[in-house]
Scaffold this active site. Structure first.
Site, PDB file in Angstrom:
ATOM      1  CG  ASP A   1      -2.032  -0.949   1.183  1.00 39.71           C
ATOM      2  OD1 ASP A   1      -2.010  -1.804   0.285  1.00 39.71           O
ATOM      3  OD2 ASP A   1      -2.928  -0.840   2.037  1.00 39.71           O
ATOM      4  CG  ASP A   2       0.171   3.778   2.337  1.00 35.79           C
ATOM      5  OD1 ASP A   2      -0.985   3.434   2.002  1.00 35.79           O
ATOM      6  OD2 ASP A   2       0.510   3.933   3.517  1.00 35.79           O
TER       7      ASP A   2
ATOM      8  CG  HIS B   1       2.346   0.032   4.306  1.00 35.35           C
ATOM      9  ND1 HIS B   1       2.069  -0.835   5.332  1.00 35.35           N
ATOM     10  CD2 HIS B   1       1.227   0.759   4.100  1.00 35.35           C
ATOM     11  CE1 HIS B   1       0.820  -0.636   5.743  1.00 35.35           C
ATOM     12  NE2 HIS B   1       0.283   0.336   5.014  1.00 35.35           N
TER      13      HIS B   1
HETATM   14 NI    NI Z   1      -2.548   3.050   3.468  1.00 35.33          NI
END
Ligand code: NI
Length: 470
Positions: free
Chosen positions: A282-283, A426
């Site tokens: 993610d991100d 992440h």
């Molecule tokens: Ni996030």
């Protein structure tokens, strides 16, 4: 016998009196032939064609029946699906009814349809066509012309309102309405305004670069006026980037760029058979850490799912393209990582839509998976996701990599995965990237096949939440 004559004469004189008494009321009537004579001749306005340019990947599709009652030719360009679909739609819309009646036979079988096309403009990023349909449902004949402009860089179809800056729309509408009043007998100004504001009049440019807007026959005036077309002089600053490109493509046509190759479809794993788990990141993408992660995944021959932020997608379109080209999956993680359940529906939708547009712009493909930031979701968000066609993907294993920054702890957390798990990491943290070879080795040792979320879940349903495949 006299009486009716008298009544008629009285009526006529009343009418004449009324006209004399109210000279201001010059509402046009069939009697007022002076009105016709008073109109200045409408200047002939023509779309400039760019037929001389050759367009790579262009082929024509001809449809006809043996009796030559239906003969349609439209262009299609290799790899530009949205454009091709629109061109087919235009042909459909203009011909469906007549084709139906013709094929039904009987009296109506004397109707005919003829569809042809020409190029209005062509440039590396933009192309425009004019599709002309001559449709005769019976004794009458209607000619309709549709322009189809396509911005290849943004994979977007364009109408005249996309070519002119929003703040100048009013001026263009006013100009066209003024010309209608000046040159056309009994114009239907209300219809004209509707068509300009929300319809799709044919649009292009003249040989001198004026914008051309053309209405269909009968739409804004009597059939005798034909299909009224008007030229509007527009300054460079009134045109959008697409508008400038379209004008340039008309005046100085160049070949359209070939469509990008679609990313290869990764080999599908059948997770009903294989013991699958899905790694998700993610991100990102991050310019600092994501390329190294992609190198590692490539070496390990692992496909993962990246839930990207719109801001990052916009900043790193090249990395995004590589993610897709490497066979990974890309999902939507909102534009700027707010808790979507705390936003107004419009703001939440805007977070999702801007992100999907950025992803589609970079990769040519819009995502259908949404991971709400913080995993924060509620019924309202489910409904928005359903409306926009996203399945919501949460997780079953949180490595807490953002907190522990420890490859050892990340690997230990990932190892707890059961068959069907979705593992959250992440790709913006260097420690997470460091952990990935260990995570992959540990999971493979347990007999797991590492797959994308879509491969794990199979067919998903919009608005539904997925924590894994169980
Ligand atoms: Ni996030």
């Amino acid at each position: 016998m006299r009486r009716p004559l008298f009544v008629f004469a009285a009526g006529l004189s009343l009418l004449l009196t009324a006209c004399v008494a109210e000279p201001a009321a010059v509402s046009p009537t069939p009697l007022a032939s002076e009105t016709l004579a008073a109109l200045p001749e409408r200047p002939a306005v023509e779309f400039r064609s760019a037929d001389s340019v050759s367009i790579p990947g262009l082929r024509t599709v001809t449809d006809g029946d043996n009796g030559s009652l239906v003969y349609t030719v439209i262009p299609q360009i290799e790899g530009y699906d949205r454009l091709n679909e629109r061109l087919r739609d235009v042909r459909e819309q203009d011909t469906r009814d007549v084709v139906d009646t013709i094929s039904a036979g009987g009296a109506a079988s004397r109707g005919s349809v003829n569809v042809s096309w020409r190029t209005l403009g062509s440039a590396p990023r933009i192309v425009g066509f004019l599709i002309s349909s001559i449709v005769s449902p019976g004794a009458s004949t209607a000619v309709r012309e549709r322009s189809v402009w396509y911005d290849a860089a943004e994979d977007r179809l364009l109408g005249w309102r996309d070519l002119v800056r929003r703040e100048d729309h009013d001026a263009v509408v006013d100009d066209v309405l003024a010309q209608l009043r000046r040159y056309v007998t009994q114009p239907d100004l209300a219809s004209a305004q509707d068509i300009l504001r929300s319809g799709d009049p044919a649009v292009g440019f003249t040989a001198t670069g004026d914008l051309v807007l053309q209405f269909d026959e009968y739409d804004v005036a009597a059939g005798a006026e034909g299909a009224p077309a008007f030229a509007v002089s527009v300054s460079e600053s009134s045109l959008t980037a697409s508008g400038k490109a379209a004008r340039e493509a008309t005046l100085r046509p160049q070949p359209l760029e070939a469509a990008p190759e679609p990313p290869p479809v990764p080999e599908r794993v059948d997770c009903r058979v294989a013991k699958c788990v899905a790694l998700t990141f993610d991100d990102g993408p991050s310019g600092r850490t994501t390329p190294r992660l992609l190198d590692l995944l490539e070496r390990e021959d692992v496909h993962a799912t990246f839930f990207v932020l719109g801001t990052q997608a916009q900043a790193y379109p090249k990395i995004l393209r590589r993610i897709a080209a490497d066979g990974h999956e890309i999902g939507n993680h909102s534009w700027s990582h707010p808790d979507l359940t705390r936003l107004d529906p419009e703001d939440a939708l805007s977070q999702m839509r801007r992100t999907s547009r950025a992803i589609e712009k970079a990769t040519g493909r819009a995502p259908d998976l949404l991971r709400p930031p913080y995993g924060a979701r509620d019924k309202k968000l489910d409904a928005l996701a359903r409306g926009d066609g996203y399945a919501e993907v949460l997780w079953s294993i949180d490595t807490r990599d953002w907190e522990n920054h420890s490859p050892k702890k990340i690997i230990a957390a990932a190892k707890k995965a059961k068959r069907g798990a979705i593992i959250l990491m992440h790709d913006i943290h260097a420690d997470t990237v460091d952990a990935v070879p260990g995570v992959v080795a540990a999971l493979r040792k347990k007999g797991f096949t590492l797959v994308t979320v879509s491969d794990l879940l199979g067919t998903t349903q919009a608005g539904k939440r997925y924590y894994g495949r169980y």
